[in-house]
Scaffold this motif. Structure first.
Motif, PDB file in Angstrom:
ATOM      1  N   LEU A   1      -2.583  24.790 -32.137  1.00  0.00           N
ATOM      2  CA  LEU A   1      -1.252  25.059 -31.581  1.00  0.00           C
ATOM      3  C   LEU A   1      -1.281  26.286 -30.673  1.00  0.00           C
TER       4      LEU A   1
ATOM      5  N   GLN B   1      -3.062  25.393 -27.397  1.00  0.00           N
ATOM      6  CA  GLN B   1      -2.432  24.320 -26.623  1.00  0.00           C
ATOM      7  C   GLN B   1      -1.854  24.840 -25.303  1.00  0.00           C
ATOM      8  N   ARG B   2      -1.453  26.102 -25.279  1.00  0.00           N
ATOM      9  CA  ARG B   2      -0.876  26.694 -24.067  1.00  0.00           C
ATOM     10  C   ARG B   2      -1.875  26.759 -22.912  1.00  0.00           C
TER      11      ARG B   2
ATOM     12  N   GLU C   1       3.611  14.839 -33.097  1.00  0.00           N
ATOM     13  CA  GLU C   1       4.879  15.452 -32.696  1.00  0.00           C
ATOM     14  C   GLU C   1       4.725  16.928 -32.346  1.00  0.00           C
ATOM     15  N   LEU C   2       3.674  17.577 -32.827  1.00  0.00           N
ATOM     16  CA  LEU C   2       3.442  18.992 -32.531  1.00  0.00           C
ATOM     17  C   LEU C   2       2.765  19.202 -31.175  1.00  0.00           C
ATOM     18  N   ILE C   3       2.192  18.144 -30.625  1.00  0.00           N
ATOM     19  CA  ILE C   3       1.460  18.261 -29.366  1.00  0.00           C
ATOM     20  C   ILE C   3       2.413  18.088 -28.193  1.00  0.00           C
ATOM     21  N   ASP C   4       2.280  18.952 -27.205  1.00  0.00           N
ATOM     22  CA  ASP C   4       3.085  18.865 -25.992  1.00  0.00           C
ATOM     23  C   ASP C   4       2.855  17.496 -25.341  1.00  0.00           C
ATOM     24  N   ARG C   5       3.913  16.753 -25.107  1.00  0.00           N
ATOM     25  CA  ARG C   5       3.795  15.388 -24.560  1.00  0.00           C
ATOM     26  C   ARG C   5       3.053  15.339 -23.226  1.00  0.00           C
ATOM     27  N   ASP C   6       3.196  16.375 -22.414  1.00  0.00           N
ATOM     28  CA  ASP C   6       2.519  16.410 -21.113  1.00  0.00           C
ATOM     29  C   ASP C   6       1.010  16.588 -21.255  1.00  0.00           C
ATOM     30  N   LYS C   7       0.563  17.059 -22.418  1.00  0.00           N
ATOM     31  CA  LYS C   7      -0.860  17.315 -22.627  1.00  0.00           C
ATOM     32  C   LYS C   7      -1.514  16.307 -23.571  1.00  0.00           C
ATOM     33  N   PHE C   8      -0.713  15.462 -24.190  1.00  0.00           N
ATOM     34  CA  PHE C   8      -1.231  14.509 -25.174  1.00  0.00           C
ATOM     35  C   PHE C   8      -2.004  13.394 -24.471  1.00  0.00           C
TER      36      PHE C   8
END
Length: 82
Positions: A30, A33-34, A58-65
């Protein structure tokens, strides 16, 4: 960590893969992830529950998944495609 990631990106031409501890019991993924371009979720067959997989996704940024893969898969019939 951000400075280190910039150095590594220049050295490896944006082709750097970082293997991190599991997402739910640790905050490493987490926190990082930034500064990453994408996140690939790894699920263990027989070890990762559907509820844990959903919670982690759900914890992962959708743009990066990028998606999800399964490891430790056991095939019942080596001849069958599925």
């Amino acid at each position: 960590m951000q400075a280190l990631s910039q150095v590594l990106r220049r050295a490896f031409l944006d082709r750097l893969v970082i293997d991190l501890p599991p997402l739910l019991p640790s905050d490493d993924a987490l926190a990082l992830q930034r500064i990453v371009n994408g996140v690939l979720l790894v699920a263990q067959e027989g070890g990762t529950t559907q509820a844990d997989l959903k919670q982690a996704a759900e914890l992962i940024d959708r743009d990066k998944f990028l998606g999800c893969i399964m490891n430790n898969a056991r095939w019942q019939d080596p001849i069958s495609y599925y």
